[in-house]
Write a protein that holds these residues in place. Structure first.
Motif, PDB file in Angstrom:
ATOM      1  N   GLN A 115      46.468  46.142  46.929  1.00  0.00           N
ATOM      2  CA  GLN A 115      46.479  46.913  44.773  1.00  0.00           C
ATOM      3  C   GLN A 115      46.709  45.698  44.010  1.00  0.00           C
ATOM      4  O   GLN A 115      46.117  45.370  43.531  1.00  0.00           O
ATOM      5  N   LEU A 116      47.389  44.055  44.702  1.00  0.00           N
ATOM      6  CA  LEU A 116      47.001  43.233  43.617  1.00  0.00           C
ATOM      7  C   LEU A 116      45.066  42.686  43.508  1.00  0.00           C
ATOM      8  O   LEU A 116      45.021  42.206  42.427  1.00  0.00           O
ATOM      9  N   LEU A 117      44.075  43.178  44.644  1.00  0.00           N
ATOM     10  CA  LEU A 117      43.049  42.745  44.361  1.00  0.00           C
ATOM     11  C   LEU A 117      42.765  43.807  42.965  1.00  0.00           C
ATOM     12  O   LEU A 117      41.697  43.338  42.419  1.00  0.00           O
ATOM     13  N   ARG A 118      43.205  45.102  42.418  1.00  0.00           N
ATOM     14  CA  ARG A 118      43.194  45.320  41.364  1.00  0.00           C
ATOM     15  C   ARG A 118      43.897  45.525  40.113  1.00  0.00           C
ATOM     16  O   ARG A 118      43.961  46.033  39.075  1.00  0.00           O
ATOM     17  N   THR A 119      45.147  43.914  40.877  1.00  0.00           N
ATOM     18  CA  THR A 119      45.473  43.462  39.919  1.00  0.00           C
ATOM     19  C   THR A 119      45.480  42.432  38.876  1.00  0.00           C
ATOM     20  O   THR A 119      44.816  41.784  39.131  1.00  0.00           O
ATOM     21  N   PRO A 120      45.446  42.093  37.286  1.00  0.00           N
ATOM     22  CA  PRO A 120      44.968  41.246  36.657  1.00  0.00           C
ATOM     23  C   PRO A 120      45.917  40.232  37.286  1.00  0.00           C
ATOM     24  O   PRO A 120      46.673  39.979  37.535  1.00  0.00           O
ATOM     25  N   PRO A 121      44.788  38.953  37.405  1.00  0.00           N
ATOM     26  CA  PRO A 121      45.517  37.928  38.011  1.00  0.00           C
ATOM     27  C   PRO A 121      46.886  37.142  36.952  1.00  0.00           C
ATOM     28  O   PRO A 121      47.350  36.471  37.325  1.00  0.00           O
ATOM     29  N   ALA A 122      46.533  37.749  35.623  1.00  0.00           N
ATOM     30  CA  ALA A 122      47.975  36.703  34.663  1.00  0.00           C
ATOM     31  C   ALA A 122      48.749  38.058  34.641  1.00  0.00           C
ATOM     32  O   ALA A 122      50.184  37.671  35.243  1.00  0.00           O
ATOM     33  N   LEU A 123      49.252  38.664  35.934  1.00  0.00           N
ATOM     34  CA  LEU A 123      49.919  39.805  36.264  1.00  0.00           C
ATOM     35  C   LEU A 123      50.416  39.761  37.117  1.00  0.00           C
ATOM     36  O   LEU A 123      51.588  38.799  37.756  1.00  0.00           O
ATOM     37  N   ILE A 124      49.607  38.484  37.934  1.00  0.00           N
ATOM     38  CA  ILE A 124      49.783  38.498  39.121  1.00  0.00           C
ATOM     39  C   ILE A 124      50.909  36.853  39.189  1.00  0.00           C
ATOM     40  O   ILE A 124      51.593  36.975  40.206  1.00  0.00           O
ATOM     41  N   GLU A 125      50.521  36.064  38.338  1.00  0.00           N
ATOM     42  CA  GLU A 125      51.082  34.922  38.206  1.00  0.00           C
ATOM     43  C   GLU A 125      52.218  35.020  37.675  1.00  0.00           C
ATOM     44  O   GLU A 125      53.201  34.191  37.790  1.00  0.00           O
ATOM     45  N   SER A 126      52.312  35.706  37.583  1.00  0.00           N
ATOM     46  CA  SER A 126      54.292  36.549  35.766  1.00  0.00           C
ATOM     47  C   SER A 126      54.708  36.889  37.210  1.00  0.00           C
ATOM     48  O   SER A 126      56.262  36.620  37.173  1.00  0.00           O
ATOM     49  N   MET A 127      54.439  37.373  38.497  1.00  0.00           N
ATOM     50  CA  MET A 127      55.354  37.974  39.577  1.00  0.00           C
ATOM     51  C   MET A 127      55.757  36.983  40.133  1.00  0.00           C
ATOM     52  O   MET A 127      55.554  35.548  40.091  1.00  0.00           O
ATOM     53  N   PRO A 166      57.986  34.601  42.818  1.00  0.00           N
ATOM     54  CA  PRO A 166      57.216  34.541  44.537  1.00  0.00           C
ATOM     55  C   PRO A 166      57.457  35.567  45.695  1.00  0.00           C
ATOM     56  O   PRO A 166      57.342  36.822  46.116  1.00  0.00           O
ATOM     57  N   LYS A 167      59.597  36.044  45.266  1.00  0.00           N
ATOM     58  CA  LYS A 167      59.713  37.342  46.235  1.00  0.00           C
ATOM     59  C   LYS A 167      59.358  38.691  46.021  1.00  0.00           C
ATOM     60  O   LYS A 167      59.240  39.590  47.092  1.00  0.00           O
ATOM     61  N   SER A 168      58.909  38.648  45.287  1.00  0.00           N
ATOM     62  CA  SER A 168      58.006  40.085  44.982  1.00  0.00           C
ATOM     63  C   SER A 168      56.709  40.490  46.087  1.00  0.00           C
ATOM     64  O   SER A 168      56.353  41.245  45.867  1.00  0.00           O
ATOM     65  N   LEU A 169      56.142  38.947  45.082  1.00  0.00           N
ATOM     66  CA  LEU A 169      55.172  39.341  46.156  1.00  0.00           C
ATOM     67  C   LEU A 169      55.312  38.981  48.232  1.00  0.00           C
ATOM     68  O   LEU A 169      54.285  39.588  48.775  1.00  0.00           O
ATOM     69  N   GLU A 170      56.498  38.737  48.216  1.00  0.00           N
ATOM     70  CA  GLU A 170      56.628  38.524  49.689  1.00  0.00           C
ATOM     71  C   GLU A 170      57.355  39.463  50.386  1.00  0.00           C
ATOM     72  O   GLU A 170      56.627  39.856  51.277  1.00  0.00           O
ATOM     73  N   SER A 171      57.808  40.497  48.948  1.00  0.00           N
ATOM     74  CA  SER A 171      57.373  41.888  49.686  1.00  0.00           C
ATOM     75  C   SER A 171      57.263  42.628  49.710  1.00  0.00           C
ATOM     76  O   SER A 171      56.960  44.222  49.976  1.00  0.00           O
ATOM     77  N   LEU A 172      56.234  42.580  49.876  1.00  0.00           N
ATOM     78  CA  LEU A 172      54.187  43.522  49.326  1.00  0.00           C
ATOM     79  C   LEU A 172      54.431  43.478  50.790  1.00  0.00           C
ATOM     80  O   LEU A 172      54.268  42.709  51.905  1.00  0.00           O
ATOM     81  N   ARG A 173      54.060  44.824  51.371  1.00  0.00           N
ATOM     82  CA  ARG A 173      53.648  44.997  52.504  1.00  0.00           C
ATOM     83  C   ARG A 173      51.794  45.018  52.783  1.00  0.00           C
ATOM     84  O   ARG A 173      51.700  45.215  52.259  1.00  0.00           O
ATOM     85  N   ALA A 174      52.080  44.487  54.063  1.00  0.00           N
ATOM     86  CA  ALA A 174      50.393  43.930  54.755  1.00  0.00           C
ATOM     87  C   ALA A 174      49.972  44.860  55.402  1.00  0.00           C
ATOM     88  O   ALA A 174      49.223  44.944  55.978  1.00  0.00           O
ATOM     89  N   THR A 175      50.456  45.962  56.363  1.00  0.00           N
ATOM     90  CA  THR A 175      50.279  46.750  56.847  1.00  0.00           C
ATOM     91  C   THR A 175      51.043  48.279  56.195  1.00  0.00           C
ATOM     92  O   THR A 175      51.775  48.120  55.520  1.00  0.00           O
ATOM     93  N   GLY A 176      50.423  48.727  56.856  1.00  0.00           N
ATOM     94  CA  GLY A 176      50.656  50.729  57.003  1.00  0.00           C
ATOM     95  C   GLY A 176      49.932  51.614  57.044  1.00  0.00           C
ATOM     96  O   GLY A 176      49.698  52.683  57.486  1.00  0.00           O
TER      97      GLY A 176
END
Length: 179
Positions: free
Chosen positions: A155-167, A169-179
């Motif tokens: 879903q990060l592929l459809r998230t604006p870069p500015a929003l990703i920058e403000s996240m 690091p732990k939030s990014l780390e917790s994203l699931r890479a498998t599903g």
């Protein structure tokens, strides 16, 4: 100030030793270390194959001792190799070459995912996505919809870069890479 620098150097050497990296006693150049690593690796292969082929216990003990000595020597030269600037540059260059080699495939995969993934994916449920139409004008099968929703790192592929920058690091780390 020199005292503190020496103390820091000793602490760093101790930390390296605790992590299994022994500093070589002598200064070994990159070329010598690389050649010795290749040479010793070949010797270890020969000894290992001889160990697998022998049944004589005396010969096995001799081969094990030789193997141990070669392993220690290999570790010495491998550690010396890893401490050189050339090795670090070689790793960076290998990583760059790999990135270049896989870039076309990655860009194609990105295009394919963006073609099918709705822009507002975070706001949609699985059912909404199955019933809706994708950016390319088609509907998605349930299996793909589940993959998009459960592998939330996509879903990060459809998230604006500015929003990703403000996240955080732990939030990014917790994203699931498998599903």
């Amino acid at each position: 100030e020199l005292f503190h620098a020496e103390k820091r150097s000793l602490n760093l050497e101790k930390q390296l030793a605790q992590n299994g990296i022994a500093l070589p006693k002598e200064d070994i150049s990159y070329a010598v270390a690389k050649a010795k690593v290749a040479e010793i690796t070949e010797e270890i292969k020969v000894v290992a194959s001889r160990m697998g082929a022998t049944m004589d216990m005396k010969e096995m003990a001799t081969l094990e001792k030789e193997y141990s000595q070669l392993s220690d020597e290999l570790e010495k030269y491998n550690n010396a190799l890893m401490l050189t600037k050339e090795w670090a540059l070689e790793l960076v260059e290998k990583a760059r070459q790999w990135e270049e080699r896989v870039r076309p495939d990655n860009e194609e995969a990105l295009r394919k995912i963006r073609r099918h993934m709705p822009v507002n994916i975070k706001d949609l449920s699985e059912q909404d996505m199955i019933q809706g139409v994708t950016p390319n004008g088609k509907s998605l099968p349930q299996q793909i919809v589940r993959k998009f929703k459960r592998t939330n790192i996509l879903q990060l592929l459809r998230t604006p870069p500015a929003l990703i920058e403000s996240m955080h690091p732990k939030s990014l780390e917790s994203l699931r890479a498998t599903g």
